[in-house]
Scaffold this active site. Sequence first.
Site, PDB file in Angstrom:
ATOM      1  N   TRP A 138       0.866  -1.166   0.000  1.00  0.00           N
ATOM      2  CA  TRP A 138       0.000   0.000   0.000  1.00  0.00           C
ATOM      3  C   TRP A 138       0.906   1.219   0.000  1.00  0.00           C
ATOM      4  CZ3 TRP A 138      -1.921   2.898   4.732  1.00  0.00           C
ATOM      5  CH2 TRP A 138      -2.948   3.780   4.396  1.00  0.00           C
ATOM      6  N   ASP A 220       0.144  -4.799   9.883  1.00  0.00           N
ATOM      7  CA  ASP A 220      -0.900  -3.899   9.413  1.00  0.00           C
ATOM      8  C   ASP A 220      -2.110  -4.787   9.150  1.00  0.00           C
ATOM      9  OD1 ASP A 220      -1.219  -1.472   6.660  1.00  0.00           O
ATOM     10  OD2 ASP A 220      -2.605  -2.131   8.220  1.00  0.00           O
ATOM     11  N   LYS A 256     -12.944  -1.134   6.830  1.00  0.00           N
ATOM     12  CA  LYS A 256     -13.525  -2.089   5.891  1.00  0.00           C
ATOM     13  C   LYS A 256     -14.482  -3.044   6.570  1.00  0.00           C
ATOM     14  CE  LYS A 256     -10.034  -0.845   3.060  1.00  0.00           C
ATOM     15  NZ  LYS A 256      -9.268   0.060   3.920  1.00  0.00           N
TER      16      LYS A 256
END
Lengths: 410, 454
Positions: A138, A220, A256
Amino acid sequence: MSLFGEVPQATPVAVFKLSNDFKEDPNPMKVNLGVGAYRTDEGQPWVLPVVKKVEKLIVADNRLNHEYLPILGLPEFRSSASKIALGEDSPAIQENRVGAVQCLGGTGALKMGAEFLRRWYNGNNNMKTPVYVSAPTWENHNSVFANAGFKDVRPYKYWDTEKRGLDLAGFLGDLETAPKHSIFVLHACAHNPTGTDPTHVEWMQVAEVMKRRKLFVFFDSAYQGFASGCLDKDAWAVRYFVTQGFEMFCAQSFSKNFGLYNERVGNLTIVACDADNVRRVLSQMEQIVRVTWSNPPSQGARLVAITLNTAELFAEWKDNVKTMADRVLLMRASLQAKLQALGTPGTWDHITQQIGMFSFTGLNPKQVEYMIKKRSIYLMASGRINMCGLTTKNIDYVAKSIHETVVNVQ
Amino acid sequence: MRQTCNSDGGVGSTENVQARGITLLSIFVDTPTAEPNPETKLLADFKTDTHLSKVYLAGREYLNKEGQTSVSPLIGKIMQQICTDPTLCPEYPSSFGLPEFTRRATELVLGRDCHAIVENRVLGVQTVGCTGAVRLGAELLKHWYNVSGVWCGPVYLSSPCDDSLAGIFEAAGIQDVRRYRYWDTEQRGVGVQKMMEDLEMAPEQSVIVLSASAHCPTGSDLSQKHWRLLTQLMVRCRFFPFFLLPAQGLCHGDFQQDAWPVRLCASLGMELLCAQSFSHSFGLYGERVGHLLCVLKQSSTLLAVQSQAEKQVRALWSRPSVRGARVVATVLSNPAHHVEWQEGVKSMVERGILVRERLREKLRLLGCPGSWDHLIQQGGLYCCTGLNVQQVEFLEKRRHIYLHPNGCLNPQFCLAAPPGSLQRQHTPKLAVWLCLSTHRIICVSCLRSPLPSL
């Protein structure tokens, strides 16, 4: 004469630009496969039913006020969020050596962790500690650590372009040669952007090297529950590392899996070897929070805390999460089946083997450009697609387009 | 699922820890316990104080008649509406926040007809509270102020100021943080002359952090005449003003007046930053509704600065949280709501003035030495009593009344004090008068005699 007169234009954030271009495209057949958020089969964002329910509870509850949260955040949010990552019966929690900081989404959690590590890890204010992020990763990982002051942010081998899978040898090799105490940012599950995670055996090998070489573990975790549909399965790697005795940070995002993208709900879970270390670390985290956002926002954290701490709501949430994960799995299966049926050149098994929101299709930049310009299908230059952008209505068009692209453009 | 909060405190089980092969030497072993910041320490001391009539006067919030933070019925109603609105989607906002919010926040400070807005040289970014706005502003300055030179300060802060300010600039990488004299203890107000003296000595292109109104923590502001003098100095010395506006409307009950210094600088064509908060004026503390305003000299620089601001936000918190900003935008965009809200703010100000007047009157009735007019000359959330460090310590240790160490307090908390018994004590050298009236006001006065050792 403006003192900002010489400020150069920053390169636009790729995914934002993609969304803008998509918005302006007049083609009625257009499909946005670049967005990093869940969509229903109607192509709409989805407010989880449990979220709607809890929002109403919050608004109706007169006892809740709008005061500042404590600097480290809502206590019941922090502890329940950590439990989600580590497991309710985690030895670390039972041994009282887990701390947490409520943060502004996953980004905020990474930011707080990065700022702490730069100030207090591997010496005092050591900006030279290498920070390793996966290749690819990312893209904001680079910015967050660089802006926290780290001068040496490097890639570690991860994605094998030819194999279209994990480059385990390369990954382990980089772990072996990294300077001791280097920080490694690991994706807990549903790797962004490749969708390719190490297997359990592969994670064990990674852990062995990291322990031996005293590398810092910074997970993460942005997709827990979303990847396989099961919270515990998606947390396997994090929990394994805990059982192996690692001290670590885990940046969690609830954007999310709760669909709370705009309330910025995140948590930095800290695992140390005892409570005293946790206490000292948290005292420093407070100082860092104080000069960044002072206190975190209350709404999202309250919502998540109420959900996680109420049995029926927790069950309903897990169900909602499974709904999202199942739809993604269905789209993966459909796309792969259609491409096979069309006889599209190449193998497409990676689409169903990969996990989570994203898939690295293997389309090259020229092919991606063709998809965007000629077919109005928007995806990242890396070939990454968001499976959530696929619906039963557009999947035929997308499959045919991929077929056409692969056949005509090399 | 029973959850317990176990993230701090307690001693772990060493045997279990060892059994799992966990290294006992933590990588965090060298991390020291952080010095508690003054406010946290004060509150912690207050909480552990077992005295029955203890009172905390250093709170940061506006309180209603019941002594609690609250939102107005209007805000409550809007929150309900938002909660049940099916058209609102949970999408990521842009890094700049809600466009409607930034537009209204900008107009509130500068006025809709401000040339800078019309000429498209204003950038507005929604931030995580006022702290977030200051941090983002600091990051922008650090990275992009005067690109051709390598700029890392100096930044000038008032003395005193909010005690997290210096740390915010330092965290952004600006180490050269200095002070200008602001509060004059003898005058019990702003010592303008000393302030100007200090700023005259500042190097060109220094960034000066200024409170537009309702200065924290003293509540004392410059007059318009002095603002004009100051801006002349700033233009002459090419200083960059960084305004703090945490409570627009809550100082004078007049939004234009409270933002007047910012508007003055904008009208003079200056570049500036302004950090705003909507916590106090909307009672939305927990929602962290802040805004950073950037006024540029030329519209040609806007896009570039905007793109760099986006980059900074991405690395700080990516995007702000939406709920509070949505409420504020809804109110500010609707003329009827806007008026109702402004009226609400005005009555908060009137209440605040009433408290200050009562406090001053009470002190006068007690025959408290010195002048206490400064209490009503100050405005906004705070007031600076003028008590010195020893007097403040005496109040805390002997009378269990907690003020900020610099003698500042939040008068609202006076009204919220729990009732206690009447205590009036004389000592030969020092008289501290405590009076808890039926109106539940606490009055404090100290004779100008040497203090006994504590």
